[in-house]
Design an enzyme around this catalytic site. Structure first.
Site, short mmCIF file in Angstrom:
data_model
loop_
_atom_site.label_atom_id
_atom_site.label_comp_id
_atom_site.label_asym_id
_atom_site.label_seq_id
_atom_site.Cartn_x
_atom_site.Cartn_y
_atom_site.Cartn_z
N LEU A 9 0.93 -1.37 -0.13
CA LEU A 9 0.06 -0.06 0.10
C LEU A 9 1.15 1.21 -0.16
O LEU A 9 1.58 1.78 1.42
CB LEU A 9 -0.96 -0.40 1.58
CG LEU A 9 -1.76 -0.90 1.32
CD1 LEU A 9 -2.49 -1.06 2.36
CD2 LEU A 9 -2.91 -1.81 0.14
N ARG A 16 2.48 13.65 7.37
CA ARG A 16 3.21 14.57 8.19
C ARG A 16 4.77 14.91 7.47
O ARG A 16 5.28 15.15 7.80
CB ARG A 16 3.27 12.89 9.38
CG ARG A 16 1.40 13.77 10.26
CD ARG A 16 1.35 12.07 10.93
NE ARG A 16 0.64 11.51 10.21
CZ ARG A 16 0.48 10.09 10.73
NH1 ARG A 16 0.65 9.25 11.50
NH2 ARG A 16 -0.01 8.84 9.13
N LYS A 357 37.16 13.54 -14.85
CA LYS A 357 35.94 13.01 -15.17
C LYS A 357 36.00 12.39 -16.49
O LYS A 357 37.24 13.24 -17.38
CB LYS A 357 35.71 14.45 -15.22
CG LYS A 357 34.02 14.45 -15.84
CD LYS A 357 33.54 15.34 -17.24
CE LYS A 357 33.84 15.10 -18.32
NZ LYS A 357 33.39 14.99 -19.24
N ASN A 383 53.88 11.06 -16.27
CA ASN A 383 53.27 12.08 -15.02
C ASN A 383 52.96 13.45 -15.62
O ASN A 383 53.52 13.64 -16.40
CB ASN A 383 54.87 12.10 -14.54
CG ASN A 383 55.24 12.87 -13.02
OD1 ASN A 383 55.03 12.33 -12.58
ND2 ASN A 383 55.20 14.19 -13.31
N ALA A 386 51.69 19.60 -11.38
CA ALA A 386 50.59 20.58 -10.86
C ALA A 386 50.15 21.32 -12.08
O ALA A 386 50.84 22.30 -12.51
CB ALA A 386 51.48 20.96 -9.81
N SER A 411 55.12 21.60 -15.35
CA SER A 411 53.68 21.81 -14.04
C SER A 411 52.88 23.61 -14.93
O SER A 411 53.48 23.64 -15.97
CB SER A 411 54.44 22.71 -13.09
OG SER A 411 54.51 22.40 -11.99
N ARG A 446 56.89 28.99 -24.73
CA ARG A 446 56.77 30.18 -23.51
C ARG A 446 57.66 31.08 -24.10
O ARG A 446 58.50 30.45 -24.82
CB ARG A 446 56.39 29.34 -22.01
CG ARG A 446 58.17 29.00 -21.53
CD ARG A 446 58.46 28.48 -20.38
NE ARG A 446 59.63 28.29 -20.66
CZ ARG A 446 59.59 26.92 -19.50
NH1 ARG A 446 59.23 25.92 -19.00
NH2 ARG A 446 60.79 26.45 -19.81
#
Ligand code: UD1
Ligand code: CA
Length: 456
Positions: A9, A16, A357, A383, A386, A411, A446
């Site tokens: 049921l 409530r 992800k 590797n 960072a 990095s 760079r």
């Protein structure tokens, strides 16, 4: 041939709970109340012989249990539990159900053993109707069991209708809302249910007095003081039930040989599988179809759902892992976030503030600090320095980054996908890589550092 069926049921609103969501869709340890009831019925009654009365929020109910909809019976207006039974009756009857187990959908902790015991007793003694009772010193809003001087059941009287002058001094035995009934014996009583009571509802519980008056055998089976048999009607009751379930799951894990540190603060969902010989530490939450292998260790403050943690893996504290697979002997965290389809293979390492992800780290590969790897394939032993970011989204679509075996990404590198870094290639720190880098190559992107005298 007459067989055993079950009816749940679950059409009520659950006023409530003060929530728009149908009550039985509120969750305990991540699974809806109704899911827990279905699970208790497993092995007792085949799924094809389980019917569910739905009404309030029927659409949400269908969406939550798509596989169960063939057994759904719609009670358009919720006129009471007796009316719910009346509504389902034709379907049960035409399916040839002989013995019917009825369970309130808001009794999520009901143990399978209690249902099995009720059915066994029913088969052994063949009453018209049997129901499970609970001893509760304060019967609060539950239906009260009234017995005669010989201890035989006379009626169930709902709290709102209970009058000590009529029904005698209040006893401490309540109705759990779990019944077994003989369809042939109870069928003729059904049309006689009325709604002249304090709630104006048709009560299933009135079947008890009707059967007794008709001279039919009725059995009130005492379930002791088991709090698992109590219905859940409010957020506070739900929280209490959830805590009971949590503690019983954790106790079960400890008994099975899972080391649970701070067991009072460990939350493990009912579908999670933790192999004996794994170790977890509270506070933590482990939900869904998570699997933690023997020899794996999960530190405190981790939140994990639908993930696989392989043998020997070490998940340090404060990790958030969902839909990911952590391979054998990997080391994850602290403070790592593994999102759906993140895969770390044998011995790979993911350090703090790394998000993955739909990305795979090959065996022994490392991303130790401050990195985002999305839609990426990283070869064995590579590797990732960072601050490396795979720039997988160009504002319209997602693109893939492939990093070869043994590559070294300096990095603060931005890898603008789609892009491929060759095996054993080296990318200098601070580079923005927009074109493929060949195997064994060094890529630098760079501007040259200049040094000028400082202006005075
Ligand atoms: C019910 C019992 C009470 C028992 C308690 C145990 C009745 C009249 N009372 O009270 O004796 O002690 O359970 O928990 O049955 N439902 C429907 N259709 C309806 C009304 C309810 O399907 O028209 C469903 C609800 O979704 C719920 C279950 O039936 O899952 C029980 O209904 P609820 O209103 O919670 O009954 P209680 O007042 O708790
Ligand atoms: Ca209830």
């Amino acid at each position: 041939m007459a067989h055993t069926g079950a009816l749940i049921l679950a059409a009520g609103k659950g006023t409530r709970m003060r929530s728009e969501r149908p009550k039985v869709l509120h969750t305990l340890l991540g699974e809806p109340m109704l899911w827990h009831v279905y699970r208790a019925l497993e092995g007792l009654v085949p799924d094809s012989a389980v019917w569910t009365v739905v009404g309030h929020g029927a659409q949400q109910m269908r969406a939550a249990f798509p596989g169960r909809t063939p057994g759904f019976v719609v009670q358009e207006r919720q006129l009471g539990t007796g009316h719910a039974l009346q509504t389902a009756w034709p379907a049960l009857d035409s399916a040839g159900v002989g013995t019917l187990l009825v369970v309130n959908g808001d009794t999520p902790l009901v143990p399978r053993a209690a249902l099995a015991a009720l059915l066994d007793e029913f088969q052994a003694r063949r009453p018209a109707l049997a129901f499970l009772t609970v001893d509760l010193p304060d019967p609060s809003a539950f239906g009260r069991v009234v017995r005669d001087a010989h201890g035989a059941v006379a009626a169930i009287v709902e709290a709102k209708d209970y009058d000590p002058a009529v029904h005698g001094p209040l006893g401490g035995e309540i109705n759990s809302g779990i019944y077994a009934l003989d369809m042939a014996a109870v069928g003729p009583l059904l049309p006689r249910l009325g709604n002249a009571n304090a709630s104006g509802e048709f009560y299933i519980t009135d079947l008890v007095a009707l059967a007794v008056q008709a001279g039919l055998p009725v059995l009130g089976a005492r379930g002791g003081a088991d709090p698992q048999l109590l219905g859940v009607n409010s957020p506070a009751e739900l929280a209490r039930a959830e805590e009971l379930l949590r503690a019983s799951i954790v106790d079960g894990l400890l008994d099975a040989g899972v080391m649970v540190h701070q067991p009072g603060t460990a939350v493990v969902g009912p579908r999670a599988v933790l192999e004996p010989g794994c170790e977890i530490s509270g506070p933590c939450e482990i939900h869904g179809a998570t699997r933690i292998a023997a020899g794996a260790s999960v530190g405190s403050h981790c939140w994990i759902r639908d993930a696989e943690i392989g043998p020997g893996a070490l998940v340090r504290p404060f990790c958030h892992i969902e839909g990911a697979s952590v391979g054998p002997d990997c080391q994850i965290g602290p403070f790592a976030r593994l999102r759906p389809q993140a895969v770390t293979e044998q011995g790979a390492r993911v350090g703090n503030f790394v998000e993955m992800k739909k990305a795979r780290l090959g065996p022994g590969a490392k991303a130790s600090h401050l990195t985002y790897l999305g839609d990426a394939q990283v070869g064995a032993g590579a590797n990732i320095g960072a601050g490396t970011i795979t720039c997988n989204y160009d504002g319209r679509s997602k693109h893939e980054t492939v990093i070869g075996e043994g590559a070294f990404i300096g990095s603060n590198t931005a890898l603008v996908a789609p892009v491929r870094i060759g095996d054993r290639a080296l990318v200098g720190a601070g580079s923005v890589i927009t074109r493929d880098v060949g195997d064994d190559m060094l890529a630098l992107e760079r501007s040259r550092q200049r040094e000028l005298p400082r202006r005075k």
